[in-house]
Design an enzyme around this catalytic site. Structure first.
Site, PDB file in Angstrom:
ATOM      1  N   SER A 182       0.927  -1.256   0.034  1.00 57.02           N
ATOM      2  CA  SER A 182      -0.189   0.003  -0.198  1.00 57.02           C
ATOM      3  C   SER A 182       0.781   1.245   0.087  1.00 57.02           C
ATOM      4  O   SER A 182       2.129   1.315   0.429  1.00 57.02           O
ATOM      5  CB  SER A 182      -0.723   0.044   1.321  1.00 57.02           C
ATOM      6  OG  SER A 182      -1.714   1.117   1.209  1.00 57.02           O
ATOM      7  N   TYR A 197      -2.380  -1.273  10.807  1.00 60.65           N
ATOM      8  CA  TYR A 197      -2.542  -1.741   9.461  1.00 60.65           C
ATOM      9  C   TYR A 197      -1.075  -1.057   8.623  1.00 60.65           C
ATOM     10  O   TYR A 197      -0.536  -1.869   8.196  1.00 60.65           O
ATOM     11  CB  TYR A 197      -3.534  -1.223   8.908  1.00 60.65           C
ATOM     12  CG  TYR A 197      -3.771  -1.205   7.592  1.00 60.65           C
ATOM     13  CD1 TYR A 197      -4.222  -2.275   7.016  1.00 60.65           C
ATOM     14  CD2 TYR A 197      -3.506  -0.052   6.459  1.00 60.65           C
ATOM     15  CE1 TYR A 197      -4.640  -2.451   5.528  1.00 60.65           C
ATOM     16  CE2 TYR A 197      -3.556  -0.233   5.112  1.00 60.65           C
ATOM     17  CZ  TYR A 197      -4.128  -1.391   4.928  1.00 60.65           C
ATOM     18  OH  TYR A 197      -4.344  -1.645   3.334  1.00 60.65           O
ATOM     19  N   LYS A 242       1.732  -3.339   6.145  1.00 61.99           N
ATOM     20  CA  LYS A 242       1.914  -2.917   4.565  1.00 61.99           C
ATOM     21  C   LYS A 242       3.343  -2.627   4.460  1.00 61.99           C
ATOM     22  O   LYS A 242       4.039  -3.032   3.376  1.00 61.99           O
ATOM     23  CB  LYS A 242       1.061  -1.676   4.192  1.00 61.99           C
ATOM     24  CG  LYS A 242      -0.392  -2.084   4.397  1.00 61.99           C
ATOM     25  CD  LYS A 242      -0.890  -3.256   3.144  1.00 61.99           C
ATOM     26  CE  LYS A 242      -1.919  -4.083   3.558  1.00 61.99           C
ATOM     27  NZ  LYS A 242      -2.176  -4.966   2.375  1.00 61.99           N
TER      28      LYS A 242
HETATM   29  N1  LIG Z   1      -8.802  -0.208  -1.236  1.00 59.06           N
HETATM   30  C1  LIG Z   1      -7.588   0.410  -0.522  1.00 59.06           C
HETATM   31  O1  LIG Z   1      -7.907   1.768  -0.811  1.00 59.06           O
HETATM   32  C2  LIG Z   1      -6.323  -0.277  -0.595  1.00 59.06           C
HETATM   33  C3  LIG Z   1      -6.441  -1.384  -0.345  1.00 59.06           C
HETATM   34  N2  LIG Z   1      -5.023  -2.213  -0.258  1.00 59.06           N
HETATM   35  C4  LIG Z   1      -5.006  -3.681  -0.128  1.00 59.06           C
HETATM   36  O2  LIG Z   1      -5.526  -4.366  -1.069  1.00 59.06           O
HETATM   37  C5  LIG Z   1      -5.915  -5.510  -0.625  1.00 59.06           C
HETATM   38  C6  LIG Z   1      -7.308  -5.943  -1.083  1.00 59.06           C
HETATM   39  O3  LIG Z   1      -8.199  -5.021  -0.353  1.00 59.06           O
HETATM   40  P1  LIG Z   1      -9.470  -4.274  -1.014  1.00 59.06           P
HETATM   41  O4  LIG Z   1      -9.846  -5.010  -2.226  1.00 59.06           O
HETATM   42  O5  LIG Z   1      -9.148  -3.016  -1.221  1.00 59.06           O
HETATM   43  O6  LIG Z   1     -10.699  -4.610  -0.176  1.00 59.06           O
HETATM   44  P2  LIG Z   1     -11.848  -5.689   0.138  1.00 59.06           P
HETATM   45  O7  LIG Z   1     -12.199  -5.814   1.660  1.00 59.06           O
HETATM   46  O8  LIG Z   1     -12.557  -5.871  -1.091  1.00 59.06           O
HETATM   47  O9  LIG Z   1     -10.953  -7.043  -0.232  1.00 59.06           O
HETATM   48  C7  LIG Z   1     -10.153  -7.691   0.858  1.00 59.06           C
HETATM   49  C8  LIG Z   1     -10.120  -9.144   0.626  1.00 59.06           C
HETATM   50  O10 LIG Z   1      -9.399  -9.922   1.522  1.00 59.06           O
HETATM   51  C9  LIG Z   1     -10.396 -11.016   1.892  1.00 59.06           C
HETATM   52  N3  LIG Z   1     -10.039 -11.278   3.283  1.00 59.06           N
HETATM   53  C10 LIG Z   1     -10.203 -10.629   4.292  1.00 59.06           C
HETATM   54  N4  LIG Z   1      -9.662 -11.273   5.574  1.00 59.06           N
HETATM   55  C11 LIG Z   1      -9.462 -12.682   5.235  1.00 59.06           C
HETATM   56  C12 LIG Z   1      -8.901 -13.890   5.606  1.00 59.06           C
HETATM   57  N5  LIG Z   1      -8.718 -13.592   7.111  1.00 59.06           N
HETATM   58  N6  LIG Z   1      -8.732 -14.857   4.977  1.00 59.06           N
HETATM   59  C13 LIG Z   1      -8.994 -14.713   3.713  1.00 59.06           C
HETATM   60  N7  LIG Z   1      -9.352 -13.739   3.150  1.00 59.06           N
HETATM   61  C14 LIG Z   1      -9.730 -12.451   3.706  1.00 59.06           C
HETATM   62  C15 LIG Z   1     -11.711 -10.553   1.810  1.00 59.06           C
HETATM   63  O11 LIG Z   1     -12.714 -11.594   2.023  1.00 59.06           O
HETATM   64  C16 LIG Z   1     -11.523  -9.784   0.508  1.00 59.06           C
HETATM   65  O12 LIG Z   1     -11.771 -10.816  -0.462  1.00 59.06           O
HETATM   66  C17 LIG Z   1      -5.720  -5.635   0.914  1.00 59.06           C
HETATM   67  O13 LIG Z   1      -4.357  -6.140   1.255  1.00 59.06           O
HETATM   68  C18 LIG Z   1      -5.786  -4.198   1.154  1.00 59.06           C
HETATM   69  O14 LIG Z   1      -4.751  -3.737   2.294  1.00 59.06           O
HETATM   70  C19 LIG Z   1      -3.828  -1.344  -0.367  1.00 59.06           C
HETATM   71  C20 LIG Z   1      -4.012  -0.115  -0.574  1.00 59.06           C
HETATM   72  C21 LIG Z   1      -5.143   0.366  -0.683  1.00 59.06           C
HETATM   73  C1  LIG Z   2      -8.074   1.150   3.839  1.00 56.48           C
HETATM   74  C2  LIG Z   2      -7.820   2.320   3.607  1.00 56.48           C
HETATM   75  O1  LIG Z   2      -8.782   3.291   2.966  1.00 56.48           O
HETATM   76  C3  LIG Z   2      -6.894   2.250   2.307  1.00 56.48           C
HETATM   77  O2  LIG Z   2      -5.844   1.277   2.624  1.00 56.48           O
HETATM   78  C4  LIG Z   2      -4.827   1.799   2.232  1.00 56.48           C
HETATM   79  O3  LIG Z   2      -3.718   0.914   2.275  1.00 56.48           O
HETATM   80  C5  LIG Z   2      -4.764   3.009   1.703  1.00 56.48           C
HETATM   81  O4  LIG Z   2      -3.542   3.639   2.179  1.00 56.48           O
HETATM   82  C6  LIG Z   2      -5.899   3.304   2.188  1.00 56.48           C
HETATM   83  O5  LIG Z   2      -5.846   4.152   3.411  1.00 56.48           O
END
Ligand SMILES: NC(=O)C1=CN([C@@H]2O[C@H](COP(=O)(O)OP(=O)(O)OC[C@H]3O[C@@H](n4cnc5c(N)ncnc54)[C@H](O)[C@@H]3O)[C@@H](O)[C@H]2O)C=CC1
Ligand SMILES: C[C@H](O)[C@@H]1OC(=O)[C@H](O)[C@@H]1O
Length: 256
Positions: free
Chosen positions: A146, A159, A163
């Site tokens: 991230s 968190y 990252k």
């Molecule tokens: N949305 C954002 O602004 C950002 C997201 N990220 C990272 O991207 C990755 C994906 O997140 P998003 O798609 O944004 O959110 P999201 O909440 O839509 O997806 C997260 C995924 O991880 C799965 N998950 C959560 N806990 C779990 C567990 N214990 N075991 C297996 N799967 C699990 C969820 O079921 C989901 O499929 C995460 O690692 C997040 O930290 C990084 C930077 C920014």
């Molecule tokens: C969950 C936050 O909105 C998201 O996760 C990240 O890693 C980004 O920096 C945003 O803060």
């Protein structure tokens, strides 16, 4: 196609960034192992995703197992080998971010976040890397880190270290695994609209502030992450390892 007949494992692929990445990898010719938490609520999403991948002419299977469990990586690898005969790409994407203030952070929230985002990732990367080494022809590992690896957040003290840890893990693994032709890179998304930040971005002032910080003038979409992940997974990135790819619409460099 960038990933013809490659086997790609993606964790947390039921929705959001992982889902978009799975579909892009399928469009690029890959077969997929969809990692998900194993919860009943995720199952219909996983079934729908597998249906979409099949309609793209590619194969997919799923493994329901919590990301924080040190055995989950082995289960994902076993499924990949059983169904497709190899592991070519491993994308560590699963993550949680339960926003909470620092001074009263519950221990369980901290520990669950670190276990899910980082500890499980360590063992899953290890499992994928061991299989790739055994196969003898290299591979690609991508951790979804991230922008938060580089900057702080008052409500994200549990968190952001996970990252930064993932970024560091990819850097050290690039060194450890380079001799086996295994490339390790980190993707650093900015603010992407997904379920992880749905509540946070429901605050219109916060949302406007985040958009205002983004030179490209909008928040990211999961699809914005899919191309960069497919690129890092592919031979187009054959000489890219130990790198971090910031995909944030310019947010990080926008000081004033
Ligand atoms: N949305 C954002 O602004 C950002 C997201 N990220 C990272 O991207 C990755 C994906 O997140 P998003 O798609 O944004 O959110 P999201 O909440 O839509 O997806 C997260 C995924 O991880 C799965 N998950 C959560 N806990 C779990 C567990 N214990 N075991 C297996 N799967 C699990 C969820 O079921 C989901 O499929 C995460 O690692 C997040 O930290 C990084 C930077 C920014
Ligand atoms: C969950 C936050 O909105 C998201 O996760 C990240 O890693 C980004 O920096 C945003 O803060």
């Amino acid at each position: 196609m960038l990933l013809n007949d490659k086997t790609v494992i993606i964790t947390g692929a039921s929705r959001g960034i992982g889902r978009a990445a799975a579909l892009e990898c399928a469009r690029q010719g890959a077969n997929l192992v969809i990692g998900y938490s194993g919860s009943d609520s995720s199952r219909p999403l996983v079934d729908e995703l597998i249906g979409e991948i099949r309609s793209l002419g590619r194969a997919a299977t799923s493994v329901g197992a919590p990301a924080g469990d040190p055995d989950t990586g082995d289960k994902l690898v076993d499924a990949a080998v059983e169904h497709f005969g190899s592991v070519d790409v491993f994308v560590n994407n699963a993550g949680i971010c339960p926003f909470h203030s620092f001074l009263d952070m519950p221990r369980e929230t901290y520990l669950e976040t670190v276990n899910t985002n980082l500890n499980g990732a360590y063992f899953a990367v290890q499992a994928a890397a061991n299989r790739m080494k055994e196969q003898g022809y290299g591979g690609a590992i991508i951790a979804v880190s991230s922008i938060s690896a580089l900057v702080g957040g008052a409500m994200q003290t549990h968190y952001t270290p996970t990252k930064a840890g993932l970024l560091s893990l990819m850097q050290s693994c690039a060194v450890a695994l380079g001799p086996y032709g295994i490339r390790c890179n980190a993707l650093l998304p900015g603010t992407i609209e997904t379920d992880i930040n749905k509540d946070d971005l429901a605050d219109q002032d916060k949302r406007d502030y985040m958009i205002g910080r983004t030179p490209l003038g909008r928040l990211g979409r999961p699809e914005d992450m899919a191309g960069p992940i497919a690129f890092l997974a592919s031979d187009m990135a054959a000489y890219v390892t130990g790198a971090s790819l910031l995909v944030d619409g310019g947010m990080f460099v926008n000081l004033q």
